[in-house]
Design a protein around this motif. Structure first.
Motif, PDB file in Angstrom:
ATOM      1  N   THR A 287       0.830  -1.195   0.000  1.00 17.07           N
ATOM      2  CA  THR A 287       0.000   0.000   0.000  1.00 17.07           C
ATOM      3  C   THR A 287       0.864   1.243   0.000  1.00 17.07           C
ATOM      4  N   VAL A 288       0.514   2.182  -0.868  1.00 20.95           N
ATOM      5  CA  VAL A 288       1.169   3.491  -0.916  1.00 20.95           C
ATOM      6  C   VAL A 288       0.120   4.508  -0.485  1.00 20.95           C
ATOM      7  N   LYS A 289       0.389   5.217   0.600  1.00 21.53           N
ATOM      8  CA  LYS A 289      -0.534   6.238   1.104  1.00 21.53           C
ATOM      9  C   LYS A 289       0.301   7.441   1.502  1.00 21.53           C
ATOM     10  N   GLY A 290       0.303   8.443   0.645  1.00 24.05           N
ATOM     11  CA  GLY A 290       1.149   9.608   0.864  1.00 24.05           C
ATOM     12  C   GLY A 290       2.611   9.201   0.754  1.00 24.05           C
ATOM     13  N   ASP A 291       3.411   9.614   1.720  1.00 25.60           N
ATOM     14  CA  ASP A 291       4.832   9.262   1.725  1.00 25.60           C
ATOM     15  C   ASP A 291       5.105   7.895   2.339  1.00 25.60           C
ATOM     16  N   SER A 292       4.100   7.300   2.963  1.00 28.49           N
ATOM     17  CA  SER A 292       4.275   6.034   3.677  1.00 28.49           C
ATOM     18  C   SER A 292       3.942   4.842   2.781  1.00 28.49           C
ATOM     19  N   ILE A 293       4.745   3.810   2.912  1.00 32.69           N
ATOM     20  CA  ILE A 293       4.526   2.575   2.151  1.00 32.69           C
ATOM     21  C   ILE A 293       4.570   1.402   3.118  1.00 32.69           C
ATOM     22  N   MET A 294       3.602   0.512   2.988  1.00 35.11           N
ATOM     23  CA  MET A 294       3.598  -0.697   3.812  1.00 35.11           C
ATOM     24  C   MET A 294       3.288  -1.906   2.938  1.00 35.11           C
ATOM     25  N   ALA A 295       3.816  -3.046   3.362  1.00 30.67           N
ATOM     26  CA  ALA A 295       3.604  -4.268   2.586  1.00 30.67           C
ATOM     27  C   ALA A 295       3.442  -5.458   3.511  1.00 30.67           C
ATOM     28  N   ASP A 296       2.669  -6.411   3.049  1.00 34.88           N
ATOM     29  CA  ASP A 296       2.518  -7.708   3.698  1.00 34.88           C
ATOM     30  C   ASP A 296       2.372  -8.713   2.563  1.00 34.88           C
ATOM     31  N   LEU A 297       3.472  -9.337   2.218  1.00 33.58           N
ATOM     32  CA  LEU A 297       3.527 -10.254   1.081  1.00 33.58           C
ATOM     33  C   LEU A 297       4.098 -11.596   1.520  1.00 33.58           C
ATOM     34  N   PRO A 298       3.569 -12.696   1.002  1.00 40.17           N
ATOM     35  CA  PRO A 298       4.167 -13.987   1.326  1.00 40.17           C
ATOM     36  C   PRO A 298       5.520 -14.112   0.629  1.00 40.17           C
ATOM     37  N   TYR A 299       6.422 -14.851   1.239  1.00 45.11           N
ATOM     38  CA  TYR A 299       7.734 -15.054   0.611  1.00 45.11           C
ATOM     39  C   TYR A 299       7.934 -16.532   0.348  1.00 45.11           C
ATOM     40  N   PHE A 300       8.309 -16.851  -0.871  1.00 44.66           N
ATOM     41  CA  PHE A 300       8.664 -18.205  -1.274  1.00 44.66           C
ATOM     42  C   PHE A 300      10.081 -18.112  -1.792  1.00 44.66           C
TER      43      PHE A 300
END
Length: 189
Positions: free
Chosen positions: A87-100
């Motif tokens: 997610t990109v919201k203004g200057d902040s970026i957050m992620a929750d992605l699975p890793y393989f």
């Protein structure tokens, strides 16, 4: 000797002819402006539907053991569930992605085996490639243990590719689409 030269010539010619470039999708100036405004608003979410891990001996061994998640193949994993976003919201970026994939060095996975980060990135750069109709967004962001070099390649049709290079893991690529945050919130109500 002459037969080998002839075979190499035919093989080379075949490869050159079969590697023709795909035709470029044309967008109107209005579509390109709308796409640019969409990204400039910095209020969107990348939703991943497919993951492409780096193929290593370790990943191949796990895939061949039958422990791989259902759907797709071990080089093209179909994602399910809700933890597949950035997610990109203004200057902040957050992620929750699975890793393989495979950890390269140091550290441990702890409680979270996926790729998660939240904050304001450093070295943020946007660049539009008119020849590909592609916006490339590159930034660096860190969590408590890892540093991620992130590249988002976005297209006017809102399809996107997200490539994450980690300081401790092999790279992984995600395919998906971009959604406007307000539109996404109104759909979930």
């Amino acid at each position: 000797m002459r037969v080998y030269t002839y075979i190499l010539f035919l093989l080379g010619t075949f490869l050159l002819l079969s590697c023709g470039s795909a035709s470029k999708v044309s967008y109107t100036q209005e579509q390109l402006t709308s796409f640019s405004n969409f990204l400039d608003a910095k209020s969107y979410r990348f939703l991943a539907d497919t993951a492409n891990p780096t193929m290593t001996n370790g990943v191949s061994a796990v895939a061949n053991s039958g422990l791989w998640p259902p759907g797709g193949t071990f080089s093209n994993i179909l994602l399910q569930g809700s933890n597949n976003y950035m997610t990109v919201k203004g200057d902040s970026i957050m992620a929750d992605l699975p890793y393989f994939g495979e950890r390269q060095m140091g550290g441990g996975y702890g409680n979270n085996t996926g790729i998660t980060f939240k904050g304001i990135p450093s070295r943020y750069k946007e660049e539009f490639d008119a020849s590909k109709n592609e916006m490339r967004i590159v930034f660096t962001i860190s969590d408590k243990v890892e540093t991620y070099q992130v590249t988002l390649n976005a297209f006017p049709n809102k399809k996107a590719t997200l490539i994450i290079n980690s300081s401790q893991r092999f790279p992984i690529r995600y395919l998906g689409e971009l959604k406007e945050l307000e539109a996404e919130a109104s759909v979930s109500r």
